[in-house]
Design an enzyme around this catalytic site. Structure first.
Site, PDB file in Angstrom:
ATOM      1  N   ASP A 104       8.779  13.355  26.892  1.00  0.00           N
ATOM      2  CA  ASP A 104       9.494  12.368  26.577  1.00  0.00           C
ATOM      3  C   ASP A 104       7.537  11.613  26.488  1.00  0.00           C
ATOM      4  O   ASP A 104       6.779  12.256  26.486  1.00  0.00           O
ATOM      5  CB  ASP A 104       8.872  11.026  28.230  1.00  0.00           C
ATOM      6  CG  ASP A 104      10.159  11.889  28.560  1.00  0.00           C
ATOM      7  OD1 ASP A 104      12.150  11.716  28.005  1.00  0.00           O
ATOM      8  OD2 ASP A 104      10.590  11.825  29.733  1.00  0.00           O
TER       9      ASP A 104
ATOM     10  N   GLU B 273       1.463   2.418  22.140  1.00  0.00           N
ATOM     11  CA  GLU B 273       1.206   1.303  22.941  1.00  0.00           C
ATOM     12  C   GLU B 273       0.009   2.019  21.905  1.00  0.00           C
ATOM     13  O   GLU B 273      -1.383   1.262  22.495  1.00  0.00           O
ATOM     14  CB  GLU B 273       2.176   1.346  24.174  1.00  0.00           C
ATOM     15  CG  GLU B 273       1.276   2.717  25.110  1.00  0.00           C
ATOM     16  CD  GLU B 273       1.969   1.991  26.285  1.00  0.00           C
ATOM     17  OE1 GLU B 273       1.027   2.517  27.178  1.00  0.00           O
ATOM     18  OE2 GLU B 273       3.087   1.969  26.571  1.00  0.00           O
TER      19      GLU B 273
ATOM     20  N   CYS C 188      10.379   4.445  24.569  1.00  0.00           N
ATOM     21  CA  CYS C 188      11.772   3.193  25.092  1.00  0.00           C
ATOM     22  C   CYS C 188      10.789   2.069  24.858  1.00  0.00           C
ATOM     23  O   CYS C 188      10.355   2.061  25.290  1.00  0.00           O
ATOM     24  CB  CYS C 188      12.047   3.276  26.713  1.00  0.00           C
ATOM     25  SG  CYS C 188      10.119   3.962  27.764  1.00  0.00           S
TER      26      CYS C 188
ATOM     27  N   HIS D  86      17.779  -2.413  31.587  1.00  0.00           N
ATOM     28  CA  HIS D  86      16.272  -3.144  32.697  1.00  0.00           C
ATOM     29  C   HIS D  86      17.137  -4.339  33.246  1.00  0.00           C
ATOM     30  O   HIS D  86      16.581  -5.110  34.274  1.00  0.00           O
ATOM     31  CB  HIS D  86      15.589  -4.177  31.392  1.00  0.00           C
ATOM     32  CG  HIS D  86      14.975  -2.822  30.230  1.00  0.00           C
ATOM     33  ND1 HIS D  86      15.164  -2.582  29.329  1.00  0.00           N
ATOM     34  CD2 HIS D  86      13.789  -2.321  30.483  1.00  0.00           C
ATOM     35  CE1 HIS D  86      14.509  -2.171  29.103  1.00  0.00           C
ATOM     36  NE2 HIS D  86      13.437  -1.728  29.503  1.00  0.00           N
TER      37      HIS D  86
HETATM   38  N1  GLN Z   1      12.496  10.776  31.452  1.00  0.00           N
HETATM   39  C1  GLN Z   1      12.177  10.075  32.408  1.00  0.00           C
HETATM   40  C2  GLN Z   1      12.661   8.789  32.961  1.00  0.00           C
HETATM   41  O1  GLN Z   1      14.237   8.950  32.866  1.00  0.00           O
HETATM   42  C3  GLN Z   1      11.334   8.531  31.157  1.00  0.00           C
HETATM   43  C4  GLN Z   1      10.874   7.255  31.308  1.00  0.00           C
HETATM   44  C5  GLN Z   1      10.340   6.486  29.955  1.00  0.00           C
HETATM   45  O2  GLN Z   1      10.739   6.975  28.967  1.00  0.00           O
HETATM   46  N2  GLN Z   1       9.583   5.708  30.590  1.00  0.00           N
HETATM   47  O3  GLN Z   1      12.892   7.842  33.776  1.00  0.00           O
HETATM   48 ZN    ZN Z   2      11.972   5.037  28.553  1.00  0.00          ZN
END
Ligand code: GLN
Ligand code: ZN
Length: 771
Positions: free
Chosen positions: A614, A620, A658, A709
């Site tokens: 990830d 950011e 994300c 969300h």
């Molecule tokens: N693998 C993480 C999750 O599913 C990824 C979280 C993220 O990208 N913020 O929580």
């Molecule tokens: Zn995410």
């Protein structure tokens, strides 16, 4: 004024201080107020006590001029919105009925009205509430909070300087209000806003302010000619006022660049500049602009965004150079101390050797005061402190913690080839298809399943010693069994173990890597009453043992379908930690990448055919100025590839990010060379799929079809619509079906229903494609 007489007047100041208090009293008081267990009076009293303690701490540290108005019950940008009267119409009635409840309604929303949007404060991990403006916005000055805070400080006998967000930054941070044309430029409201600032300034003057600081960090970003024009106009007009305090304009987080000569020429009395890190370029720029004759310079030489002790000798040398460039030179941290924890002496469990290297807000205030004294009275006045500082720096430089020969040898030996998969993508994709045998439009999730109260209780029980490690492991294993069984039943194609054992996606790994340090009280405000404790990248990083392999092995043993191995990537590990300041970020990233690479290889050896790394923070951490971005993206993408390129061609590497604004990093996404990427896309209705297709992205993509969300459950039809929209841009052979992000904040009922709909939608669209 000569350099010598400038030095004689040197003072120490700061722009802001952590708000929460030693025991996070502020968080407790505010959340108590929301719950109804704390009265408004009690909340205001807690806040006033904290302000008083903060000022006293600063004065005790030797700070000569304390800030006021930086303290906030939620966010200083929201405070500015109140001060200029830009309360959105939907919140006005609540605000008029009760300003405190109205304030929190803007911050958090209520059953009936949505809150202001929240977004990142420049490239920090603090989040502010975005002002909503439109052509009909009518500003009105409300100086009550600023004046009140100033009076408190003056009554306590402090030399105080109100700090408020400057008008140009306020407008540049704003966005068009709902219902306003999206191309509306808030900056066009400057003429309307300036008289309101004039009123605020007059009120502060009347309340006894000699100086007022206006923060303009937006000017440390790339400015358009219109932005610079606005800055020039704003400070020409505010400077021309007769009934006003002296004005100190502050630019921080980077060099001011084109805005520096503009502000240097403006009819204001002082300029506060950042001289740390990249912003050190301000030194040459200031000299080139002819200095600040007749003005006060506040020199930010103590890094306000990191937790390491200052190099006092180097800072004194910088300050000495600056002496010739302004009428007076004062000393400050580079920005508000809001971004660092309160007090390093609270960390009693940190190895005493490392503790000597740490400086949190309180220690930074002391360093600032010490530097001011050194400048004022000469280095001779602080010889002992300088010697102690040199010894601490030397101990850090020579420590086996910061210099692990094995880690150093390994990073030094990294070659370009190490950060490249052995086979090109086109070959890998064939090998992976053969190995995985997945259907068209494979379904998966992003990793975490609901972090239930039970799971959190198990962790609390373990920490408190109510259960032992075996009992804890068994509770996690039981959760994994449930998560795997659910996914099989729901018909997902690539499963996850659900991450029940992870307290946090960075902390979990930081706790297991050598060289990382955890703090106990190192809380930093993320937004409102949410505080985080970023771990510290203190030394050279290595991985003493596998971190996730046993959980993976357990999960994979429960099912015939592929289970995804799941790791946090190196860039995100850096972005959500305090980083080292004694070596380039690229070097730290490389160390973390090598440690994670071992984990990836071990997961593959344990049977992992799909491994996800990830990188939600890739974007950011992007530097504020475009000129600095290629270098960043270079080391960031290299670190990701170094993490992921130790595997065979038929092992599929996934990554996940994300957010929906990918414009700035589209080409970097390609540079990651991941086989599959999952992205947030539901709210923007698959826009990102089109953007990736637009740049010819050749790999597999999973644009999220479920906005995780909120607890809202998308229907099968809705997911089908989104899938079809995505398929306009990305061909079915390269399309994955997944939610926007992990499910840890969701509850089980909506998770179950949404995933069932998601699988049903994939099947329906698949069937349509087969026809
Ligand atoms: N693998 C993480 C999750 O599913 C990824 C979280 C993220 O990208 N913020 O929580
Ligand atoms: Zn995410």
């Amino acid at each position: 004024m000569t350099a010598k007489s400038a030095a004689a007047a040197t003072r120490a100041t700061v722009y802001g201080y952590p708000r929460q208090g030693r025991n996070r009293q502020l968080k407790k008081a505010i959340e108590g107020y929301w719950k109804g267990t704390v009265t408004a009076d009690a909340l205001h009293t807690t806040a006033a006590v904290l302000r008083r303690e903060n000022w006293q701490q600063l004065v005790d540290a030797g700070v000569n001029e304390v800030p006021t108005g930086d303290f906030s019950l939620y966010d200083h940008v929201l405070d500015a919105t109140v001060a200029v009267g830009a309360i959105p119409p939907r919140h006005r009635a609540a605000y008029e009925a009760d300003p405190l409840d109205g304030y929190f309604a803007m911050a958090r929303g209520t059953q009936e009205v949505a809150p202001l949007e929240m977004t990142k404060w420049f490239d920090t991990n603090y989040h502010y509430l975005v002002p909503e403006l439109g052509p009909d916005t009518a500003f009105a000055a409300d100086s009550a909070k600023q004046v009140g805070d100033l009076r408190e400080a003056l009554a306590l006998g402090h030399d105080a300087r109100p700090v408020l967000l400057g008008p140009v930054t306020y407008l540049l941070l704003a966005k068009p209000a709902p219902g306003v044309a999206p191309d509306f430029q808030p900056l066009t409201l400057l003429d309307r806003l300036l008289p309101v600032y004039a009123e605020l300034l007059a009120d502060l003057r009347a309340a006894g302010a000699e100086w007022v600081q206006l923060d303009e960090p937006a000017l440390a970003q790339d400015c358009t000619p219109a932005d610079l024009n606005a800055a020039a106009r704003a400070y020409r007009e505010l400077g021309a006022l007769t009934d006003r305090p002296k004005l100190l304009v502050a630019g921080y987080f980077d060099r001011l660049g084109g805005a520096l000569p503009v502000l240097a020429k403006a009819p204001i009395e002082g300029l506060a500049l950042d001289f740390t890190g990249r912003a050190a370029a301000n030194l040459d720029d200031l000299a080139a602009a002819g200095g600040l004759p007749g003005k006060r310079l506040v020199a930010g030489v103590v890094d306000g965004r990191n937790i390491w002790i200052n190099n006092l000798g180097a800072s004194l040398a910088t300050l000495a150079t600056l002496l010739g460039l302004a009428d007076s030179v004062d000393v400050a941290p580079s920005c508000s101390l809001l971004h660092v924890p309160l007090d390093a002496t609270a960390e009693r469990e940190v190895d005493p050797q490392i503790a000597r290297w740490l400086a949190f807000a309180r220690q930074k205030a002391t360093e600032t005061a010490l530097l001011a004294r050194g400048l004022r009275e000469g280095a001779g006045a602080i010889v002992a402190e300088l010697a102690a500082n040199r010894a601490d720096l030397a101990s850090r430089a020579a420590s086996p913690i910061t210099r692990d020969p094995a880690v150093r040898a390994r990073t030094a030996a990294v070659t370009e080839a190490d950060a490249r998969r052995a086979q090109p993508y086109a070959d890998r994709v064939e090998a992976q298809r053969a190995r995985l045998g997945l259907p068209l439009l494979p379904t998966t999730t992003i990793g975490s399943f609901p972090q239930t109260a039970d799971l959190r209780a198990a962790r609390a029980d373990l920490t408190a010693g109510r259960i032992d490690q075996d009992a804890y492991q068994e509770r996690m294993a039981a959760e994994i069994r449930e998560v795997i069984a659910f996914q099989e039943k729901a018909g997902l194609d690539v499963l996850v173990h659900g991450e029940p054992e992870r307290n946090d996606m960075v902390q979990y790994f930081a706790e297991q890597l050598t060289g990382y340090l955890a703090t106990r009280h190192g809380w930093v405000q993320s937004y409102g009453t949410r505080y985080v404790r970023p771990p510290v990248l203190a030394g050279d990083i290595s991985r003493p043992h596998p971190m996730t392999v046993e959980w993976f092995r357990y999960a994979q043993g429960l099912t015939d379908r592929p289970v995804k191995g799941m790791l946090t990537g190196p860039v995100t590990m850096l972005a959500w930690s305090f980083v080292r300041d004694d070596q380039p970020l690229a070097e730290t990233a490389r160390q973390v990448a090598l440690a994670l690479r071992d984990e990836v290889v071990d997961l593959e050896a344990a049977g992992g055919a799909v491994i996800q790394v990830d990188e939600p923070a890739l974007r950011e951490t992007l530097p504020l100025r475009a000129a600095d971005r290629p270098a960043y993206l270079d080391w960031a993408t290299e670190a990701f590839r170094l993490t992921t390129s130790g595997v065979r061609a038929d092992t599929q590497i996934h990554t996940h990010m994300c957010y929906a604004e990918f414009g700035d990093i589209l080409s970097a996404i390609e540079e990651l060379d991941a086989d599959v990427i999952s992205l947030e896309a539901a709210r923007s209705r698959m826009q990102v799929a089109g953007e990736l297709a637009g740049v010819g992205y050749p790999r597999e993509v999973g644009p999220g079809v479920w906005d995780i969300h909120s607890p809202r459950v998308p229907s099968t039809e809705e997911a089908v619509r989104l899938l079809r929209a995505g398929l306009e841009a990305i061909p079915a052979e390269r399309f994955w079906v997944n939610p926007d992000c992990g499910l840890k904040t969701r509850g089980w009922p909506e998770t179950q229903a949404s995933l069932e709909h998601l699988v049903a939608a994939a099947r329906q669209v698949r069937a349509g494609l087969a026809d």
